[in-house]
Design a protein around this motif. Structure first.
Motif, mmCIF file in Angstrom:
data_model
loop_
_atom_site.group_PDB
_atom_site.id
_atom_site.type_symbol
_atom_site.label_atom_id
_atom_site.label_comp_id
_atom_site.label_asym_id
_atom_site.label_seq_id
_atom_site.Cartn_x
_atom_site.Cartn_y
_atom_site.Cartn_z
ATOM 1 N N ALA A 107 0.902 -1.087 0.056
ATOM 2 C CA ALA A 107 0.071 -0.126 0.071
ATOM 3 C C ALA A 107 0.849 1.116 -0.020
ATOM 4 C CB ALA A 107 -0.879 -0.176 1.311
ATOM 5 N N ILE A 108 2.006 1.364 0.775
ATOM 6 C CA ILE A 108 2.751 2.472 0.793
ATOM 7 C C ILE A 108 3.321 2.864 -0.667
ATOM 8 C CG2 ILE A 108 5.149 3.213 1.376
ATOM 9 C CD1 ILE A 108 4.565 1.924 4.011
ATOM 10 N N VAL A 109 3.746 1.499 -1.155
ATOM 11 C CA VAL A 109 4.321 1.585 -2.421
ATOM 12 C C VAL A 109 3.299 2.261 -3.587
ATOM 13 C CG1 VAL A 109 5.800 0.647 -4.295
ATOM 14 C CG2 VAL A 109 6.005 -0.023 -2.099
ATOM 15 N N ILE A 110 2.150 1.805 -3.492
ATOM 16 C CA ILE A 110 1.103 2.377 -4.401
ATOM 17 C C ILE A 110 0.830 3.449 -4.215
ATOM 18 C CG2 ILE A 110 -1.317 2.005 -4.952
ATOM 19 C CD1 ILE A 110 -0.933 -1.080 -4.740
ATOM 20 N N ALA A 111 0.699 3.886 -2.902
ATOM 21 C CA ALA A 111 0.288 5.209 -2.358
ATOM 22 C C ALA A 111 1.442 6.058 -3.140
ATOM 23 C CB ALA A 111 0.190 5.588 -1.024
ATOM 24 N N PHE A 112 2.688 5.889 -2.840
ATOM 25 C CA PHE A 112 3.844 6.641 -3.599
ATOM 26 C C PHE A 112 3.561 6.918 -4.903
ATOM 27 C CE2 PHE A 112 8.130 6.348 -5.371
ATOM 28 C CZ PHE A 112 8.410 7.699 -5.102
ATOM 29 N N GLY A 113 3.396 5.737 -5.556
ATOM 30 C CA GLY A 113 2.888 6.158 -7.068
ATOM 31 C C GLY A 113 2.026 7.085 -7.438
ATOM 32 N N VAL A 114 0.715 6.826 -6.691
ATOM 33 C CA VAL A 114 -0.459 7.434 -6.790
ATOM 34 C C VAL A 114 -0.098 8.982 -6.521
ATOM 35 C CG1 VAL A 114 -2.688 7.742 -6.309
ATOM 36 C CG2 VAL A 114 -1.962 5.697 -6.700
ATOM 37 N N LEU A 115 0.306 9.169 -5.520
ATOM 38 C CA LEU A 115 0.746 10.600 -4.699
ATOM 39 C C LEU A 115 1.707 11.425 -5.661
ATOM 40 C CD1 LEU A 115 0.529 9.796 -0.923
ATOM 41 C CD2 LEU A 115 -1.255 11.241 -2.442
ATOM 42 N N SER A 116 2.817 10.767 -6.387
ATOM 43 C CA SER A 116 3.623 11.253 -7.099
ATOM 44 C C SER A 116 2.926 11.901 -8.245
ATOM 45 C CB SER A 116 4.809 10.584 -7.635
ATOM 46 O OG SER A 116 5.018 9.456 -6.801
ATOM 47 N N PHE A 117 2.123 11.167 -8.709
ATOM 48 C CA PHE A 117 1.098 11.532 -10.054
ATOM 49 C C PHE A 117 0.455 12.862 -9.312
ATOM 50 C CE2 PHE A 117 -2.614 11.396 -12.371
ATOM 51 C CZ PHE A 117 -2.151 11.207 -13.559
ATOM 52 N N ALA A 118 -0.295 12.624 -8.257
ATOM 53 C CA ALA A 118 -1.130 13.652 -7.730
ATOM 54 C C ALA A 118 -0.272 15.082 -7.805
ATOM 55 C CB ALA A 118 -1.949 13.220 -6.426
ATOM 56 N N VAL A 119 0.789 14.862 -7.093
ATOM 57 C CA VAL A 119 1.643 16.139 -6.898
ATOM 58 C C VAL A 119 2.026 16.796 -8.128
ATOM 59 C CG1 VAL A 119 3.912 16.764 -6.067
ATOM 60 C CG2 VAL A 119 2.774 15.319 -4.829
ATOM 61 N N VAL A 120 2.437 16.137 -9.168
ATOM 62 C CA VAL A 120 2.502 16.373 -10.655
ATOM 63 C C VAL A 120 1.485 16.991 -11.099
ATOM 64 C CG1 VAL A 120 3.684 16.017 -12.713
ATOM 65 C CG2 VAL A 120 4.706 15.024 -10.889
ATOM 66 N N LEU A 121 0.522 16.343 -11.026
ATOM 67 C CA LEU A 121 -0.909 16.886 -11.657
ATOM 68 C C LEU A 121 -1.226 18.079 -11.041
ATOM 69 C CD1 LEU A 121 -3.681 16.414 -12.812
ATOM 70 C CD2 LEU A 121 -4.489 15.298 -10.887
ATOM 71 N N VAL A 122 -1.259 18.332 -9.649
ATOM 72 C CA VAL A 122 -1.312 19.590 -9.100
ATOM 73 C C VAL A 122 -0.441 20.777 -9.770
ATOM 74 C CG1 VAL A 122 -0.896 20.775 -6.875
ATOM 75 C CG2 VAL A 122 -2.312 18.737 -6.988
ATOM 76 N N ARG A 123 0.567 20.366 -10.097
ATOM 77 C CA ARG A 123 1.612 21.464 -10.391
ATOM 78 C C ARG A 123 1.263 21.573 -11.868
ATOM 79 N NH1 ARG A 123 7.637 22.455 -10.919
ATOM 80 N NH2 ARG A 123 7.504 23.299 -12.933
ATOM 81 N N ARG A 124 0.874 20.737 -12.670
ATOM 82 C CA ARG A 124 0.498 21.002 -13.920
ATOM 83 C C ARG A 124 -0.862 21.715 -14.100
ATOM 84 N NH1 ARG A 124 2.575 21.886 -17.983
ATOM 85 N NH2 ARG A 124 0.781 21.304 -19.223
ATOM 86 N N ALA A 125 -1.706 21.473 -13.069
ATOM 87 C CA ALA A 125 -3.087 22.138 -13.091
ATOM 88 C C ALA A 125 -2.689 23.663 -12.778
ATOM 89 C CB ALA A 125 -3.864 21.534 -12.001
ATOM 90 N N TRP A 126 -1.826 23.716 -11.778
ATOM 91 C CA TRP A 126 -1.559 25.118 -11.514
ATOM 92 C C TRP A 126 -0.942 25.812 -12.752
ATOM 93 C CZ3 TRP A 126 2.857 28.007 -11.391
ATOM 94 C CH2 TRP A 126 2.729 29.504 -10.712
ATOM 95 N N GLU A 127 -0.121 25.226 -13.393
ATOM 96 C CA GLU A 127 0.446 25.980 -14.485
ATOM 97 C C GLU A 127 -0.553 26.143 -15.711
ATOM 98 O OE1 GLU A 127 4.834 23.794 -14.406
ATOM 99 O OE2 GLU A 127 3.418 23.176 -15.974
ATOM 100 N N VAL A 128 -1.329 25.260 -15.875
ATOM 101 C CA VAL A 128 -2.486 25.429 -16.831
ATOM 102 C C VAL A 128 -3.660 26.475 -16.390
ATOM 103 C CG1 VAL A 128 -4.365 24.309 -18.139
ATOM 104 C CG2 VAL A 128 -2.127 23.150 -17.761
ATOM 105 N N VAL A 129 -4.308 26.529 -15.251
ATOM 106 C CA VAL A 129 -5.102 27.045 -14.830
ATOM 107 C C VAL A 129 -4.396 28.357 -14.071
ATOM 108 C CG1 VAL A 129 -7.286 27.191 -13.309
ATOM 109 C CG2 VAL A 129 -6.536 25.206 -14.393
ATOM 110 N N ARG A 130 -3.644 28.508 -13.556
ATOM 111 C CA ARG A 130 -2.728 29.617 -12.968
ATOM 112 C C ARG A 130 -3.528 29.932 -11.707
ATOM 113 N NH1 ARG A 130 2.440 30.584 -13.575
ATOM 114 N NH2 ARG A 130 2.773 29.428 -15.313
ATOM 115 N N ALA A 131 -4.013 29.109 -10.874
ATOM 116 C CA ALA A 131 -4.517 29.284 -9.741
ATOM 117 C C ALA A 131 -4.555 28.093 -8.892
ATOM 118 C CB ALA A 131 -6.110 29.755 -9.844
ATOM 119 N N ASP A 132 -4.107 28.753 -7.502
ATOM 120 C CA ASP A 132 -4.010 27.698 -6.564
ATOM 121 C C ASP A 132 -5.509 27.380 -5.861
ATOM 122 O OD1 ASP A 132 -3.209 25.864 -4.674
ATOM 123 O OD2 ASP A 132 -2.960 27.468 -3.059
ATOM 124 N N ASP A 133 -6.345 27.961 -6.541
ATOM 125 C CA ASP A 133 -7.954 28.113 -5.964
ATOM 126 C C ASP A 133 -8.767 26.990 -6.615
ATOM 127 O OD1 ASP A 133 -10.107 28.357 -4.729
ATOM 128 O OD2 ASP A 133 -10.349 30.561 -5.451
#
Lengths: 115, 505, 915
Positions: A80-106
């Motif tokens: 579960a830790i490893v899976i969560a690691f994979g999923v969360l890395s994805f989520a972290v990068v997703l957040v960053r890309r979302a911010w780049e595209v939407v330009r808002a942290d909101d």
């Protein structure tokens, strides 16, 4: 100890959810991290905890001589830790890309795809 | 040994890994895409035939006897679902060859597709609750990656909701598994079922049932847990939408079917009653959601929700006929819904938009496409003599025979409203003359003949499926009947898994 | 017969092809099918009239109790004949009417399909088969109403017609299921004989309501009549065929068919009579308000359908024979009139009767036919319509007490109908010649043949109604009045019905005379009319859309936290309910805690809480790190070394990743209001509390023995490993681990794609960006990296190999190795890393995954389940190789590849942003 852990895990869940309900996407992703950690701990705790008896078979023996900690939940949590690691890395990068595209942290500015 | 149990998982896994290795060769990837999905389809058909002939098939992975290792179990429901995975996989793979852009192909579209299929097939075939979680995650992360492929703004926004809510579901699932292991000390589903029956504390069993219900309810997009679906399904390339629409929520439904027939079937008066109301509200709110939409894929997305309700209703009524209807409905729905998404993709390709307002004239210019749409759409709305009619008919009949008049009335009403949505699409996109102002329409690229064939072939194939099921429902009926009988006799499943020590020989 | 019908569907599908071959002759060719069917049916006439019935068995889906068995008795013979004869006529007619129309082939497809569906409907013995055909007629009707599909009114009318009829159809389905339940059969023939059982059954009332809803919507009974006039948007041959002669009579057919099974109860008699009478008056009254010839005829059809329902409601043998005659008469004259209307519209280019006049001079034959048909419509001798109307009056006069009062609406309807007949037949043909958009002339024979045939039938049978005695008797026997004495005649002598007819002639004439003035007066009622049932339909549709919009705003509102709150509340509600009401609070708190453990737990909680309240991003990340570290400590304290190492490594990587990524994001801002925060706090606390409660009750509840006891005992003897956790991971539950590395690989592909691939806008090439060292590359770092890399690799291999016996294993080893690579990357850049690696990280992932999968294969040769472990001892170095080890190496490679893929993608992306 399990009771204490149960309360602590409850608090972890509460903080995780509180974070996820914030409008900032960064907080959302931190919330997700807390959440998966809390779930892993829950599996570990609910199966019962044992001090100082790692699930290792001593050299030269066929089985541990005394009772050891339950290895199965450990294996599950490891997966579960490893899976969560994979999923969360994805989520972290997703957040960053979302911010780049939407330009808002909101998160309130990310509701165009609905309605 | 019966390798065909494991092959539907291994083949897409293998194809996915191979595609990763062949990252730079588009040709190889395309070949593997077709070969891998075709292999999946063939082996899954093989599996279904075996299960149909010889009963539930079990493989104890690694040779470790149940419940200590992981068991792969194929009962009829699982086998049927895997066959559908193969059908949809092959259809979408063919469609993708023509419709998926080079950029997407260069950045892992095909490996992701294979692994998504592997996750789905794994979820259908595993007999272990934690292993189910793992396959869920495989499927989920593959879907995450497919969803964002292209990194457009709507995709990002949709993905955030999709990822968050699905992770919540996964965590709930994990928590439930953890608690369950704490109570019964086992992970093999058959073993869990056996041990739970001996547990005195049935109250806690109901509590766990609720946790699983919510976790799987989110995956299945049941009311009121479906938010992630309409928020995201219309954002990725249409082949991805089609794949998701056909398979993802159905994995949730399958999981509900599995645990609420095998494990939590001791107090149906409580659990299944709740499911029933959930089903009714799911049907209703989904179809209402669709009524508010004016975009091809969004309408279709909301209809997924509404139809999940029918399937859950089948489970919730918990009579042989109802479960049969649920299974029948799942089969019908997967084929038809995928097809409708694919058709929406062709329409978009030809006309440059998904918005009904900007569409029109497809009936005039592409009558064959119109016929294909009509067949699928009417089937979705449950009009005879297509697969949807018999699916609906069985569920309705089961509802009336179980004297659940309220939900049955809702199911009927929802059928009408589905028809309303479908005629809305037909009227606007197919019948209406194309609008003159093409202001915010992407001017459609000229579509080549070869492309059209590649996109058309799977659509035609799926349409023929729904037609054949409609004209000759008896074969599927018999299969669904047998699978319902298996589901309602969990002791057979338990015996198959636990009764043959030493591995599935 | 089934073959003929099913073949008809195939023929329908082939229409476009036929049209390519035979062009304009196609309709004529296709008309051969219904004509042939009609001939076959006529051949059965003597047998049926003699009281026989033909039952053609045909299995379809026996499991579902569905058969395609056809039943040919009097009732179905009558309907089938109407359908096939008028069908042939209409096909021929429309070939001319739509000559040269580009959609003629499509039209032929649909109308032929309709014809077959309709035949199937009236011939089916099985309820489900009947329903299938029933819905097929609705769909084909939809397609035909919307034939002029670019016209938005046609589209709307088509949708309206479909929704109303299918809505009723769904009620009908429910009704059928209940009917089959109550009567314990799906066969009409069997059900009809169980009338007494059905009427006593507790489901009788609901099933009656449902079936009546189906029949009334299909047959345009009040208050569902509104769709029929709108359906006139269809081409005229369609109106003639579907919306007057056949489809709208499907409901009537069903009522007649079920008459012996369901009639006789008060509910039946009352509903049918009342609805029928209301429909009659409404239809007749609304008709004279309109000037469009088709609308006029449509309302008069509504009136006729009402009459038929009323007659079924009365249900005496007299009423039933009136029913038969009226039905036939109506089909003949209404078919003719519609076809004439089509001719007028085709020739003049207008549908408004007030815009036509004096046409009898240019189209005398048409005029003559129209007038004969109108005579029948008006119920004047010597046509069949007269016979029907007289019979109706007679049966009303003979009816039981309260039903006699229905004579009033019947009379009103009769004289209004008479004026309608006059309007339709006299207005266009007499008076002054008016200019029309097109110059009219007599139409071609193909268009006249139909009206000619139907009118002659009307006239012949009117003069000699005795020819129908046999059929009527047969039909009556089928609908529950067997053995009735039927003697049809045109002339019954001077009696009360004749008086009524005369009176209606006078009143009808007056209405016709003052029609223009009357219409003006009626226009004042318009405000009232807008509140009719159609307005109800529109309001319902608008309401539906509004409700849908509201629900979407309420539920699918785009705010992710609302979604989360809703999801959590549902979870809390369901789980909480089950917990408190089905389980109850029973918790034992056992506290045995060492102080250092409590400190670790406390720190963990503190870390999590402070992550929530921190305002600085990095501080929040650090707090998360503290929490993760404490979790690792917990694992150490409670005998989970593998977990502790993994947690530590993963936590470190995650924190680095977070820091790398979040570095560029804006500062936290307080965005929510205090009330929102309070709400969130409540939800969060409730959820946390629920989890704690659940854990406590599991911990203090009943616990069964673990399967892991077996694993502890068998890890060494059977799987040759001393580290039980690792044995579980690579052997007992290797399938989980296989899934797990695929999850990682997927995440890496996703991250890579997200960072590098943008479908729109600056597409970052695969090899974009320079490969030089990062700015932070200091001397110390580069020296350290160069030295550390080999060491770390060596260490990781050591961890990997010993993993089976002591803490370590593929995953942990891989993380250690990637640490070295990552350091190297930061120090020297990607190109240098690539030189060291020699392969792309992505290939590493693929190879690792393949290796992991290959390790499952050896078992296949020996015929064991896949993943079964195989062990070999390599002699020289006395090293035990095994498939689990190969699997673990696969894991190792894949994980290294994954981490490196992600990190290189991130680093590249950063460089892009800077550049």
């Amino acid at each position: 100890m399990e009771s204490l852990m149960a309360v602590s895990i409850g608090v972890l869940f509460a903080t995780a959810i509180y974070m996820m309900l914030r409008r900032s996407i960064v907080k959302l992703v931190i919330g997700l991290m807390l959440l998966s950690n809390a779930a892993n701990l829950l599996i570990f705790t609910t199966a019962g905890m044992r001090r100082g008896a790692p699930p290792l078979v001593p050299e030269g023996l066929g089985a541990p001589t005394s009772a050891v900690a339950d290895p199965l939940p450990q294996a599950l949590v490891l997966t579960a830790i490893v899976i969560a690691f994979g999923v969360l890395s994805f989520a972290v990068v997703l957040v960053r890309r979302a911010w780049e595209v939407v330009r808002a942290d909101d998160l309130d500015q990310m509701k165009d795809t609905d309605t | 040994m019966t390798p065909q149990i494991a092959l539907p998982i291994l083949i897409p896994l293998f194809a996915g890994a191979l595609s990763l290795v062949c990252w730079r060769s588009r040709t190889m990837q395309r070949l593997i895409a077709v070969g891998g999905t075709a292999g999946l389809l063939i082996t899954s058909c093989w599996l279904l035939m075996t299960v149909n002939r010889e009963g539930i098939q079990v493989m104890q992975v690694g040779g470790w006897s149940a419940p200590f290792g992981i068991s792969l179990v194929a009962d009829l429901l699982g086998a049927i679902m895997v066959v559908l995975t193969g059908v949809i996989g092959l259809a979408v793979a063919l469609f993708s060859l023509a419709s998926i852009g080079r950029g997407h192909q260069d950045y892992g579209y095909f490996p992701l597709m294979h692994l998504l299929l592997a996750g789905v097939a794994g979820a259908f075939l595993t007999g272990d609750i934690f292993n189910l979680y793992v396959w869920f995650e495989v499927m989920l992360v593959a879907s995450f990656a497919l969803l964002i492929l292209g990194s457009e703004k709507p995709q990002m926004e949709g993905a955030i909701k999709y990822v968050t809510l699905n992770l919540v579901s996964s965590v709930l699932f994990l928590v439930a598994v953890g608690l369950l292991y704490g109570m019964v000390g086992t992970l093999n589903m058959a073993d869990i079922a056996r041990r739970l029956a001996s547990l005195e504390d049935t109250g806690m069993v109901d509590v766990l049932a609720m946790m699983f219900m919510v976790a799987f309810g989110i995956k299945a997009a049941a009311f009121p847990l479906f938010f992630w679906l309409p928020a995201s399904y219309h954002t990725p390339p249409v082949a991805v939408s089609a794949l998701f629409a056909g398979l993802l929520t159905k994995v949730g439904v399958y999981a509900l079917f599995r645990v609420f027939t095998l494990i939590f079937h001791h107090s149906p008066g409580y659990t299944h009653e709740i499911l029933q109301w959930g089903a009714a509200l799911t049907m209703l709110s989904g179809v209402l959601g669709a009524a508010a939409q004016f975009e091809f894929r969004r309408i279709l997305s909301f209809h997924i929700v509404s139809q999940i309700g029918y399937m859950i209703l089948g489970l919730a009524l918990f009579t042989p006929l109802a479960i049969l209807g649920g299974v029948f409905y799942i089969v019908h729905h997967i084929i038809v819904k995928t097809n409708l998404f694919l058709i929406s993709g062709i329409v978009q390709r030809l006309r440059g938009s998904y918005r009904l307002e900007a569409l029109g004239g497809v009936y005039r210019d592409h009558p064959w496409l119109a016929v294909l749409f009509l067949v699928s759409a009417l089937s979705l709305a449950g009009m005879p003599p297509l697969s949807g009619f018999f699916a609906k008919f069985i569920v309705i009949r089961a509802g009336l025979e179980a004297e659940a008049y309220g939900v049955t009335a809702i199911a009927l009403l929802v059928g009408l409203l589905t028809l309303y949505s479908m005629t809305k699409i037909w009227n606007e996109a197919f019948w209406k003359a194309p609008p003159d102002d093409e202001a915010d329409r992407v001017p459609p690229r000229q579509v080549g003949q070869r492309e059209l064939w590649l996109m058309g072939a799977p659509v035609v194939g799926l349409a023929i499926c729904t037609l054949v099921i409609g004209l000759q429902p008896d074969a599927l009926y018999a299969l669904a009947e047998a699978s319902a009988a298996q589901l309602l006799a969990p002791e057979r499943y338990i015996e198959a898994v636990l009764g043959t020590p030493g591995g599935g020989v | 017969m089934q073959l003929a019908v099913l073949g008809g569907f195939v023929l329908a599908g082939m229409a476009p092809l036929l049209h390519r071959w035979f062009a304009a002759r196609t309709p004529l060719l296709m008309a051969a099918l219904p004509a042939g069917i009609a001939a076959w049916l006529l051949a059965q006439w003597p047998m049926v009239v003699a009281g026989g019935a033909l039952r053609l068995e045909w299995a379809w889906a026996p499991g579902l109790d569905i058969s395609l068995t056809f039943l040919l008795d009097g009732l179905s013979l009558m309907f089938a004949l109407l359908i096939s004869v008028i069908g042939a006529v209409v096909l021929v007619y429309s070939g001319e009417y739509l000559r040269g129309h580009r959609d003629l082939p499509r039209f032929l497809v649909v109308i032929t399909a309709f014809m077959m569906s309709m035949l199937g409907l009236v011939l089916s013995d099985n309820l489900v088969a009947l329903f299938v055909f029933w819905e097929l007629t609705s769909i084909t009707s939809y397609l035909l109403i919307g034939f002029n599909h670019t016209d938005s009114a046609a589209r709307k009318a088509a949708q309206q017609g479909l929704l109303v009829t299918v809505g009723g159809g769904l009620a009908l389905l429910a009704g059928f299921v209940m009917l089959a339940q109550a009567g314990d059969s799906w066969s009409l023939q069997a059900l009809v004989e169980r009338g007494d059982v059905l009427r006593q059954h507790e489901l009788y009332t609901p099933l009656l309501i449902c079936i009546l809803l189906g029949a009334f919507t299909k047959s345009a009974q009040f208050p569902f009549h509104f769709w029929l006039p709108n359906a006139m948007a269809a081409p005229t041959p369609v109106s003639a065929y579907l919306h007057s002669a056949t489809m709208v009579k499907a409901g009537i057919y069903l009522l007649a068919r079920l008459h012996p099974a369901l009639s006789g109860s008060e509910a039946w008699v009352f509903t049918l009579s009342l609805v029928g009478a209301l429909t009659m008056v409404t239809g007749a009254f609304l008709a004279i308000r309109h000037t469009g010839i088709k609308t006029l005829l449509a309302y008069s059809t509504v009136m006729a359908l009402g009459t038929l329902t009323l007659l079924l409601g009365i249900g005496t043998p007299g009423a039933l024979s009136a029913f038969v005659i009226f039905l036939l008469a109506h089909a003949f004259y209404k078919g003719t009139l519609f076809l004439v209307a089509g001719i007028l519209d085709h020739e003049t280019g207008t549908k408004d009767v007030t815009a036509m006049g004096g046409l009898r001079r240019v189209m005398p034959l048409t005029a003559a036919l129209a007038m004969l048909a109108a005579l029948s419509l008006a119920g004047l001798p010597p046509l069949l319509g007269f016979v029907g109307k007289e019979l109706m009056f007679v049966s009303l006069l003979e009816a039981s007490s309260w039903q006699k009062s229905l004579l009033v609406p019947a009379f009103v309807a009769a004289f209004l109908t008479l004026s309608v007949a006059a309007i339709v037949a006299l207005r266009p043909f007499f008076g002054a010649r008016q200019e029309t958009p097109r110059t009219p002339r007599e139409p071609p024979l193909a268009m006249l043949a139909g009206p000619l045939l139907l009118t002659s039938l009307s006239l012949l049978l009117g003069l000699a109604p005795g020819g129908l005695d046999g059929l009527t008797r047969a039909v009556l026997a089928d609908i529950g009045a067997s053995g009735a004495d039927v003697k049809l005649a045109l002339w019954h002598g001077i009696n009360l019905p004749l008086g009524l007819s005369l009176a209606s002639l006078v009143l009808g004439g007056l209405v016709y005379r003052y029609w223009d003035g009357l219409r003006g007066m009626l226009r004042r009622l318009d405000p009232l009319m807008t509140r009719g049932p159609e307005a109800g339909y529109d309001a319902l549709m608008a309401g539906l859309v509004a409700l849908a919009a509201w629900q979407t705003r309420f539920l699918q509102n785009g705010y992710i936290r609302n979604y989360l709150v809703m999801t959590l509340l549902v979870m809390l509600g369901l789980v909480g309910h089950a917990f408190f009401f089905r389980h109850g609070l029973a918790i034992e708190l056992g506290v045995s805690v060492y102080i250092h453990e409590a400190v670790v737990a406390g720190l963990m909680v503190a870390g999590a809480v402070s992550a929530c309240v921190m305002r600085a991003r990095l501080a929040a990340v650090a707090a998360v790190g503290v929490m993760g570290f404490c979790i690792a400590l917990t694992f150490v304290l409670f005998s989970a070394p593998d977990l502790a190492i993994t947690q530590l490594l993963v936590e470190t990587l995650t924190v680095v990743l977070l820091a790398l990524v979040l570095f560029r994001l804006p500062r936290f801002a307080t965005l929510s209001t205090p009330i929102e925060r309070l709400r969130d706090l409540v939800v969060a606390t409730l959820t946390g509390g629920m989890i704690t409660l659940l854990m406590l009750s599991v911990l203090s509840g009943e616990r069964l023995p673990r399967i892991s006891d077996w694993m502890v005992a068998n890890s060494q003897p059977q799987a040759h490993g001393h580290n039980i956790v690792n044995v579980i991971l690579v052997d007992f539950r290797a399938l989980d681990t296989l899934g797990e590395i695929f999850v990682l690989a997927l995440a890496a592909v996703g991250v890579h794609a997200m960072l590098r691939f943008h479908a729109r806008g600056n597409p970052a090439g695969d090899d974009g960006g320079s490969g030089g060292p990062m700015k932070s590359g200091t001397l110390i770092l580069s020296v350290a990296a160069r030295l550390l890399l080999p060491l770390q690799l060596l260490f990781s291999v050591f961890l990997l190999l010993r993993g089976h016996d002591e803490p370590g294993g593929g995953f942990i080893a891989a993380l250690a190795a990637s640490g070295g690579f990552a350091l190297y990357l930061f120090a020297f850049g990607r190109d240098a890393l690539r030189q060291v690696l020699r392969v792309s990280p992505r290939d590493l992932v693929g190879v690792g995954l393949l290796l992991g999968m290959l390790s499952t294969l050896p078992a296949w040769w020996s015929g064991e389940p896949f993943f079964t472990a195989h062990w070999w001892t390599i002699p020289v170095i006395d090293f035990k190789a095994s498939t689990p080890l190969i699997f673990d190496i696969g894991v190792y490679l894949a994980v290294v590849g994954v981490v490196l893929t992600a990190i290189t993608a991130l680093v590249d992306n950063d460089r892009h942003d800077e550049g």
